[in-house]
Structure formats: C-alpha cells, structure tokens
Enzyme design. Structure first.
Site, PDB file in Angstrom:
ATOM      1  N   ASN A   1      54.418  62.206  -3.569  1.00 43.20           N
ATOM      2  CA  ASN A   1      55.567  61.534  -4.176  1.00 43.20           C
ATOM      3  C   ASN A   1      56.870  62.018  -3.545  1.00 43.20           C
ATOM      4  OD1 ASN A   1      56.970  59.913  -6.181  1.00 43.20           O
ATOM      5  ND2 ASN A   1      57.552  61.849  -7.126  1.00 43.20           N
ATOM      6  N   VAL A   2      57.681  61.071  -3.099  1.00 44.04           N
ATOM      7  CA  VAL A   2      59.031  61.356  -2.628  1.00 44.04           C
ATOM      8  C   VAL A   2      59.973  60.636  -3.590  1.00 44.04           C
ATOM      9  CG1 VAL A   2      60.637  61.269  -0.703  1.00 44.04           C
ATOM     10  CG2 VAL A   2      58.183  61.396  -0.251  1.00 44.04           C
TER      11      VAL A   2
ATOM     12  N   THR B   1      63.698  60.713  -6.326  1.00 43.84           N
ATOM     13  CA  THR B   1      65.042  61.218  -6.593  1.00 43.84           C
ATOM     14  C   THR B   1      65.141  61.580  -8.067  1.00 43.84           C
ATOM     15  OG1 THR B   1      66.029  59.849  -4.856  1.00 43.84           O
ATOM     16  CG2 THR B   1      67.508  60.691  -6.544  1.00 43.84           C
TER      17      THR B   1
ATOM     18  N   GLU C   1      75.935  60.083 -15.899  1.00 49.20           N
ATOM     19  CA  GLU C   1      74.801  59.352 -15.335  1.00 49.20           C
ATOM     20  C   GLU C   1      75.153  57.928 -14.899  1.00 49.20           C
ATOM     21  OE1 GLU C   1      71.977  59.274 -14.192  1.00 49.20           O
ATOM     22  OE2 GLU C   1      70.923  61.131 -14.683  1.00 49.20           O
TER      23      GLU C   1
END
Length: 479
Positions: free
Chosen positions: A164-165, A167, A279
């Site tokens: 998994n890559v 963010t 956010e």
C-alpha cells in the site's frame, strides 16, 4: 510520449520553465509565511508552486502548491498547461487502462534517496532534519500533509499487489516519534488490524518530496489489491516508475527519487491523542486517539527539498491533488456495470459531492447509477451529495449542472434522502462522526416507463463552432 518525472526536482524545473514556479529568495519565518503563501497561490488562477530558498532556523528549502492549479496538474501529465479539466480527465482515463505497468527496481547505489543515511535511532531528530511548521493556526502541532506512506499486508507481506502506498496525515510528536491517522475505511487500517490481532508491529516507510505522480497515486482511492506504483507507470503512459528496496524491510519499496525516507514501525495496540488539524473540508478535525510510529532509520538526498501542502477552505492544493484522481477510479468502477455513464466529477471535497453524467436506459436509471456509486469503497464512505445529469450535460461545467438542476428536477420525485449511512468523519456535518445521510438528486430527463408529460427539443450550437473554439484557444495561448 509524455514527459516523465522520476523525482520532485525534475518536475519543479518543468514548472519553472513554464512560469508555474516562483522562488522566494528572502529569508522567511516558517510560520505563518509558508502556509500564507500556500493560501495565496491557491487564490490565484493557475497558481504557481512556491519555493522558499531560505527558511529561518532550517538549512533546507521548502516548496508548496506543487499540484495547486490545473496548469500544474496538466504539466504533471505532460500536457499543455492550458488543457481543460475535462481534457485532463479523459487523458487520465485513457492512461488508466494501461495498468499495470511494473516499476523499475533500482540498486541502492543508484537511488538518489539513499545519498545520506542516519542509521542510529539516537541520532534521529526530525526537528532538525525537517523544516516543520504549523499549517493552520490551531493545529495541534507540526504535520506532514503530503507524505507518501508505504506498508505491506501482514498476512501476505511479499504480495506486491497488496503493498500500500497511501497518504495519511503525520503529526510529529518527538525526535523520532510521529502519529498517523489511520481511519477504518483506509487500506492501511486493514493491515493495522491484521497486525494488532497478533500484537505485531507494522513496518512502515514515510516518504517526503516525491515525483508528482507518486504523490498523486498515493492519494488515489484504488482497490486494495491494486498496486499504486503500477498505476504510476500507467499514468506515465507506460514508463515504469523507479523504486528501491527499503533499508530495513525487504518487502517494502520506496520511491527512488524521494527527498526524505523515514523508516520504522507502528507500535501495536498503542494510541495517543492526535490533532486537531485543519483538514480538507475547510475546518479543524478535533483530536482523536491515533496510532504512534517509532522512526529508527532515515535516508535523504543531499540538501533535501521539504514538500508540504496547505489545506484550507476550498479550493487549495489538496483539492487539485484529490480531484481527478478521485473522479477517474469512481468512473471506472461504475462504468463496468453501467456503460452508459459518460463521466464522473468527484472533485468536490474528495468526492463528498459527486456529479455523474449518464445516458438514461429506463425510468429511475439515474437513481440506480447513484446507488452504484454508493456501493464503491470510496463512494460508500465519502459521497454524501450525488447529482445525476444527462449525457449531454458536462459534469465539469457547473453552469450546465445548475441548468440541469433548475430545468430537470421535480423535488417531490427526484430528490431522495437515505438516512443512517456511513459518512466521512472529518465532515463536520456528520453526526455522530462517521455517520451521515445520503442525498440523491436525479436531474436526468424522464425515460419510459417514467412519465414525461412535457418533452422538449434542446437547442443545438451553430455549425462550425468547434473551429472557432480551437482558433480562440490558439490565439489566447499565444497572447
């Protein structure tokens, strides 16, 4: 062949050549100057990346707003910087079908990210290595807002498809300790749960300052068994992305051109307060108990460039970063079952708002398409307001969408609210956090057997308008 970038630096050069990067040569304070520039660049049409050459108290430069305009976004794809949003959508969709393109694995001595090594935990000090600053005034500390994080499936650690890559926001808590927000519907949460069931650490690499498409794919909602590096190669139009093996973990691979690589592990069954943080919905997230990471090994390029992004009331860089890379995978997933679908615009707040253009096969078809969106992994959790329009409506053209809403919708039959559904917990209107209602607005033209008592004939544009549109675009680009 589109221009390909294997690191951040080469892309910054292209941005500068195309007038999409500005350099601030005077010394600036980390706060509030860097975040203020990120907000300012986002306010400018075709806003540039901003590179700070001298940041008070730190030896390295800082860049922000790298993905922060459609012009930058187009250059990332090797397109002309004047390419429209719709043109970029269809180009990404074309390249998407090239998946998978296997990455090129470099030897350690070939990888720029290995130029410098800190291999003793006691020598690691993130406060000296990274130019840290609060992005928004009430953030609970220093956050890495644009890192790409690499983890493996604990049950199948050598399964490259499940590497998994992603963010995830990272809060610096100490010299070698950081927090990470791993929400239940994120891929990393699947891996975390599997490891914690056995009370095992989760090996992890945090990479900062990557090639633009690595960062792009790390924030893209693809399927759990689809490898992000193989998508980077697809979006590079068949050119493999370059990766290198982690120094600590043989089954983890990091982008070879990363500016900084932090290696360590998630501590099992440990939670600490993380946040608040400004956010992507344009509000503070509050504080929650989140996982903790211990950093034990660092590699970095000589004079690393620190990359972070500003998050604020849309639009800011994160909205450009998460716009089409949310829209295209949702389009691909829905179109497999409904080939009538023409395009998906999930550019608004990471798909919390979604507009779908489709041909209508039968009465009620628009609502059926909306239900399919809500059954996708991303749409099920994120999408809250879904608008369905006819195929002749450009979902990226908000005046056309408003035209459809004002001339096609009968509120008594075309507006549906579905209560008690999953929701995005960072959405301040969700209550309790993570639960929401879903709103479907069917703005399509009625089709049999649905009655349509007032059929109308649409206006057609004058003959030859395409020729003049191309001519005007050409003249504008030459100005």
């Amino acid at each position: 062949m589109a221009k390909v970038y294997q690191d951040l630096r080469s892309f910054l050069s292209t941005l500068e050549e195309n007038g999409q990067l500005v350099r601030i040569k005077e010394e600036v304070n980390p706060e509030p100057d860097i975040a203020a520039a990120g907000r300012a660049a986002a306010n400018i049409e075709s806003g540039p990346a901003v590179l700070f050459e001298k940041v008070k108290g730190y030896p390295y430069s800082v860049v922000t707003n790298v993905h922060g305009s459609w012009a930058n976004h187009a250059l990332m794809l090797g397109m002309d910087k004047t390419a429209s949003t719709k043109e970029q959508f269809h180009e990404i969709n074309r390249r998407w079908d090239r998946f998978p393109v296997k990455p090129e694995i470099l030897k350690r001595e070939e990888a720029p990210c290995k130029e410098n090594t800190i291999d003793k935990a006691e020598d690691i000090n993130l406060f000296e290595l990274l130019p840290l600053y609060r992005i928004n005034d009430q953030d609970g500390g220093f956050f890495l807002s644009k890192a790409s994080i690499i983890t493996a499936d604990p049950n199948e650690p050598d399964n490259f498809d499940k590497l998994n890559v992603g963010t995830y926001r990272i809060q610096v808590k100490g010299k070698n300790r950081v927090g990470i927000q791993a929400l239940a519907f994120h891929d990393i949460a699947i891996q975390l749960e599997a490891a914690e069931r056995k009370n095992e650490k989760v090996p992890i690499c945090i990479t900062v300052g990557n090639s633009p498409l690595v960062t792009y794919m790390a924030s893209t909602p693809v399927m759990y068994t689809q490898n992000e590096y193989e998508f980077v190669g697809a979006l590079q139009d068949g050119v493999p992305t370059q990766i290198v093996q982690s120094d600590l973990y043989k089954n983890l691979y990091v982008p070879a051109g990363s500016e900084v690589v932090l290696e360590g592990y998630i501590e099992p069954r440990v939670r600490e307060v993380e946040g608040p943080f400004g956010e992507f919905p344009g509000s503070y997230s509050g504080s929650r108990r989140q996982c903790v990471i211990t950093i034990t090994h660092v590699t970095h390029r000589t004079n690393p460039i620190f990359e972070n992004l500003y998050l604020g009331i849309p639009w800011t860089e994160i909205d450009y970063l998460m716009a089409l890379n949310t829209s295209v995978p949702l389009y691909q997933q829905i179109k497999r079952d409904f080939p009538e679908v023409q395009a998906v615009n999930a550019m608004y707040t990471h798909g919390i708002g979604c507009i779908i253009s489709t041909k209508v096969r039968f009465g009620g078809f628009g609502k059926e398409v909306a239900f399919r969106l809500l059954s996708t992994p991303h749409g099920g959790s994120y999408s809250k307001i879904i608008i369905i329009v006819d195929e002749f409506v450009d979902p990226f053209n908000l005046p056309q969408v408003m035209w459809a809403l004002t001339t096609r919708v009968r509120p008594d039959k075309d507006v549906v609210v579905i209560p008690n559904c999953p929701g995005m917990p960072l959405d301040p209107s969700s209550y309790p956090a993570g639960m929401h209602s879903k709103l479907i607005i069917d703005a399509t033209t009625p089709k049999d057997p649905e009655p349509n008592p007032r059929e109308v004939e649409l206006l057609e544009p004058p003959a030859g308008y395409e020729k003049y549109e191309a001519l005007i675009r050409k003249l504008m680009s030459e100005m």
